[in-house]
Design a protein around this motif. Structure first.
Motif, PDB file in Angstrom:
ATOM      1  N   ALA A   1      -0.522   3.393  -3.213  1.00  0.00           N
ATOM      2  CA  ALA A   1      -1.377   4.171  -2.652  1.00  0.00           C
ATOM      3  C   ALA A   1      -1.622   5.775  -3.199  1.00  0.00           C
ATOM      4  O   ALA A   1      -0.249   6.021  -3.773  1.00  0.00           O
ATOM      5  CB  ALA A   1      -1.374   4.709  -1.134  1.00  0.00           C
TER       6      ALA A   1
ATOM      7  N   ARG B   1      -7.577  10.416   2.894  1.00  0.00           N
ATOM      8  CA  ARG B   1      -8.474   9.611   3.765  1.00  0.00           C
ATOM      9  C   ARG B   1      -7.719   9.147   5.174  1.00  0.00           C
ATOM     10  O   ARG B   1      -8.247   9.137   6.156  1.00  0.00           O
ATOM     11  CB  ARG B   1      -9.131   8.326   2.920  1.00  0.00           C
ATOM     12  N   ALA B   2      -6.476   8.818   5.047  1.00  0.00           N
ATOM     13  CA  ALA B   2      -5.915   8.333   6.264  1.00  0.00           C
ATOM     14  C   ALA B   2      -5.588   9.564   7.199  1.00  0.00           C
ATOM     15  O   ALA B   2      -5.880   9.530   8.414  1.00  0.00           O
ATOM     16  CB  ALA B   2      -4.448   7.913   5.827  1.00  0.00           C
TER      17      ALA B   2
ATOM     18  N   GLU C   1      -5.880  10.147  -2.649  1.00  0.00           N
ATOM     19  CA  GLU C   1      -7.202   9.844  -2.249  1.00  0.00           C
ATOM     20  C   GLU C   1      -6.873   9.093  -0.826  1.00  0.00           C
ATOM     21  O   GLU C   1      -7.407   9.476   0.275  1.00  0.00           O
ATOM     22  CB  GLU C   1      -8.237   9.030  -3.010  1.00  0.00           C
ATOM     23  N   GLU C   2      -6.165   7.996  -1.020  1.00  0.00           N
ATOM     24  CA  GLU C   2      -5.586   7.170   0.315  1.00  0.00           C
ATOM     25  C   GLU C   2      -4.794   7.870   1.371  1.00  0.00           C
ATOM     26  O   GLU C   2      -5.216   7.799   2.502  1.00  0.00           O
ATOM     27  CB  GLU C   2      -5.031   5.835  -0.306  1.00  0.00           C
TER      28      GLU C   2
ATOM     29  N   GLU D   1      -1.534   2.946   7.475  1.00  0.00           N
ATOM     30  CA  GLU D   1      -2.366   4.220   7.318  1.00  0.00           C
ATOM     31  C   GLU D   1      -1.823   5.203   8.039  1.00  0.00           C
ATOM     32  O   GLU D   1      -1.850   6.585   7.585  1.00  0.00           O
ATOM     33  CB  GLU D   1      -3.797   3.900   7.791  1.00  0.00           C
TER      34      GLU D   1
ATOM     35  N   VAL E   1       0.785  -1.199   0.095  1.00  0.00           N
ATOM     36  CA  VAL E   1       0.236   0.127   0.010  1.00  0.00           C
ATOM     37  C   VAL E   1       0.845   1.209   0.058  1.00  0.00           C
ATOM     38  O   VAL E   1       0.276   2.154  -0.556  1.00  0.00           O
ATOM     39  CB  VAL E   1      -1.008   0.040   1.040  1.00  0.00           C
TER      40      VAL E   1
END
Length: 743
Positions: A522, A529-530, A525-526, A609, A518
């Motif tokens: 990633a 979001r995190a 957006e990821e 994350e 990831v």
């Protein structure tokens, strides 16, 4: 021309090779060269040799283009040797301190003999060192230099070449070379000793002979290749036939041959059961064909075995061993009774499930002692859902952690009947630590060990050197590791360490860490979001602080005044604190929660994350640095107690000299680095780049796919790695906020 040439054949020893080479390069005697022969080793051994050769001009590396075996690899080294004397050193063994000085001095004191025989000791994984049982043969009684006829008992030493120094001109004159095969030492050893005019001995342990627990010695492998012993003794007797002047040795060498044949026949773990009779008949044929005149069999039971071999009486030989087998059977029944008693403690239900067939489509996962759905097992779980949806994926979860299981994840409570059923029936068991001692490894079951970090601190058997850091039962540890079929690695550095500190018969998979995929794949957006999930404002800077566990501290006591650090950095900086999972909810962390100055993310289920959300990582000795480096974002090492930590726990490299970025050893220095921006300087970036290339070499975003294809789908064709300089990684938080350009 150097005085000594050390020929070191190398094949699949990456876990032991550095120790071998260091033992030579660290000698106080320096007039030597190393001829290292990479026998087309499939692991990282060749690269290790090249790195050592770059650092030391005394090392000369030969890379063979095909695997030729130990004997012919030694021949390749012999051709390049320039020293007055040649020594052979196996690449998983080591020299004792001062060995080369002692050898050189003894050679000079005895007038440069053709062969010098020195002593060795066996070393074991648990630290035991056992002396050579025939060390008495090396005592300097009588003349310093002699022929074998004056001390024929030297033939009773183990048939090895690496406990001797040979004059190179003697090797050339005698025409000695190593034949191919399992038992190549026998013809070399016997033919050299009976040919030498001047032999000397050195009553000193010079070689530490490693007894590899995982069966690295090919002589302990069940195989028909042990029939090679017949070819080797044919070569010995062909040599005698060609040298009539050595005919007196026919009787002693005949006895060595017969004893060797009987050893192969009688030792368990060598010959397949169906090949034993054939081996016996061939040994009997050799016995009768080479029986010297006036030969006298030894007395007692050994002589009786000689007689049966001469008569080719295989049935009688087997009958004679019945009594011995009966005694062994009685002992085995006793052991089995004890084992049944132990197994009954596991539970009647588990035992009943172990008798049922495996469920070929069931995978049982666990992570961090069944505390969570996370880490490498979770990434493999997700990839299985994509590539192998026919497999049923179940997690083992402790009862006190079931409320943390993500929605839609199937799980069983540790200790329940469903849990023991899954352990007994699952075809695949996946864990980033070990399953409990009570777990039985079934035939056909596949255990996948994913690990959960790159080791800076010592691990496994290496912890024996630092007893203050652990009370581990190492024998039990290795019994748990014996269940592994596969061990995942994210870099060659880790692979070599795992293979040495967990010496068991698993296959190393250099795939990269699935949990880090990831960090490569990633997008913006990821990242957004995190950060949003943590309540981080757009544009705010977030430093993730991840200190590791310290065995010499009873609880979580951060070495930073975190409230003061937050005050110094100002309102636009947020500190994310993730304590080591060993600490749980300590009072200190609770106080930090109440202060509101720091966000405690110790209980966050997915550390990846947190990595995506953070602008930089502050850590001490945590393996987090190796994973976070995949992102190519700043890393600050805060190591105020490096001297204590490295002494108590032990480390594999000096973090202060080879850091992944900026280093601070005091809070004042850390505050200056963070406040000035020097933590993200060009110099820090250069150190980070070197660190990434060393420790993130396999993390290209496809690790989980590699694991699934190899372990679960049986694909033997490895997925190619994306070249390091072509790999993407997740955008930084600042980059994630940049508007997307319109086409």
């Amino acid at each position: 021309m150097p005085k000594l040439s050390l020929v070191v054949p190398v094949y699949k020893v990456q876990g032991y090779l550095p120790e071998c080479l260091d033992s030579v390069l660290g000698q106080d005697y320096t007039d030597f060269e190393i001829i290292a022969v990479d026998d087309c080793s499939p692991d990282g051994s060749g690269a290790i040799l090249d790195e050592y050769a770059r650092r030391d001009a005394r090392i000369h590396v030969i890379h063979l283009t095909e695997n030729v075996g130990l004997g012919r690899a030694r021949n390749a080294g012999l051709e390049k040797a320039r020293g007055e004397y040649v020594l052979f050193l196996d690449s998983d063994d080591t020299l004792s301190d001062g060995a080369l000085t002692a050898i050189s001095e003894r050679l000079a004191a005895t007038g440069d003999p053709e062969i010098l025989v020195f002593d060795y000791a066996r070393t074991y994984w648990d630290g035991q060192v056992r002396p050579n049982q025939r060390a008495d043969l090396l005592r300097s009684d009588g003349p310093d230099v002699f022929r074998l006829a004056e001390r024929p008992q030297l033939l009773d030493l183990l048939q090895i070449v690496w406990n001797k120094a040979y004059r190179r001109d003697f090797i050339t004159r005698t025409g000695l070379t190593f034949p191919p095969g399992y038992y190549e030492d026998a013809p070399w050893t016997f033919c050299s000793l009976i040919s030498a005019e001047r032999i000397a001995v050195l009553d000193r342990v010079c070689v530490l002979y490693r007894q590899r627990r995982e069966g690295g010695n090919i002589l302990k492998t069940v195989s028909r290749k042990h029939f090679d012993v017949f070819d080797q003794y044919r070569r010995v007797f062909d040599f005698l036939d060609a040298h009539e002047e050595l005919d007196r040795w026919r009787g002693p060498l005949f006895r060595k041959m017969v004893d060797h044949y009987l050893t192969v026949l009688e030792r368990p773990g060598r010959l397949p059961r169906e090949a034993r009779a054939e081996f016996f008949h061939r040994a009997s044929a050799d016995y009768r064909a080479r029986l010297p005149k006036d030969f006298h069999r030894p007395a007692g039971g050994r002589g009786h075995k000689y007689a049966m071999l001469e008569r080719d009486a295989y049935a009688a030989m087997m009958s004679a061993s019945t009594a011995v087998k009966l005694r062994r059977t009685v002992r085995k029944r006793t052991r089995d009774a004890l084992n049944r008693s132990k197994r009954s403690a596991m539970g009647v239900h588990y035992q009943s499930q172990l008798r049922l067939p495996l469920d070929e489509n069931l995978v049982l996962f666990s992570a961090y002692w069944s505390r969570s759905v996370s880490c490498n097992p979770a990434a493999i779980d997700a990839e299985l859902a994509r590539l192998a949806p026919h497999l049923r994926r179940v997690w083992a979860i402790r009862p006190d952690a079931v409320d943390q299981v993500p929605k839609g994840v199937e799980y069983v409570r540790v200790g329940s009947r469903a849990y023991w059923t899954a352990l007994a029936r699952a075809k695949y068991l996946v864990n980033n630590v070990n399953f409990a001692d009570a777990v039985v490894k079934r035939e056909g079951q596949i255990h996948l060990q994913t690990h959960h970090g790159t080791p800076l601190k010592t691990m496994g058997l290496d912890q024996q050197k630092y007893p203050a850091s652990t009370d581990m039962n190492f024998e039990k540890l290795l019994e748990r590791c014996d269940r592994w079929d596969y061990s995942i690695s994210s870099n060659r550095f880790s692979t070599a360490i795992w293979e040495r500190v967990y010496p068991c018969s698993y296959v190393s998979l250099e795939t990269g860490y699935p949990r880090n995929d990831v960090l490569v794949n990633a997008g913006a957006e990821e990242v957004r979001r995190a950060r949003a999930a943590l309540g981080l404002a757009d544009g705010a800077k977030a430093f993730l602080y991840m200190p590791t566990h310290r065995e010499y501290q009873p609880g979580f006591t951060p070495s930073l005044d975190l409230a003061r650090l937050a005050e110094e950095l100002g309102p636009d900086v947020t500190l994310l604190l993730r304590g080591h999972y060993f600490y749980g909810s300590s009072p200190h962390i609770a106080e930090l929660r109440r202060s509101g100055r720091i966000v405690d993310v110790s209980g966050h289920p997915r550390v990846e994350e947190l990595y995506l959300a953070a602008d930089a990582l502050i850590t001490d000795y945590s393996s987090a640095m190796f994973d976070y480096a995949v992102l190519d974002r700043p890393i600050i090492v805060y190591a105020p107690d490096w001297d204590i930590y490295s002494a108590v726990r032990g480390t594999y490299f000096d973090l202060l000299q080879e850091p992944p970025g900026a280093v601070a050893t005091s809070q004042a220095e850390l505050i200056r680095l963070l406040g000035s921006g020097d933590y993200d300087s060009r110099d820090a970036a250069g150190r980070r780049d070197a660190f990434r290339r060393r420790f993130c070499e396999f993390d290209d975003g496809h690790a989980a796919e590699r694991v699934v294809r190899r372990v679960f789908l049986g694909d033997q064709t490895p997925l190619p790695f994306v070249p390091f300089d072509e790999r993407p990684h997740a955008p930084t938080p600042a980059q994630a906020l940049e508007p997307v350009e319109r086409a």
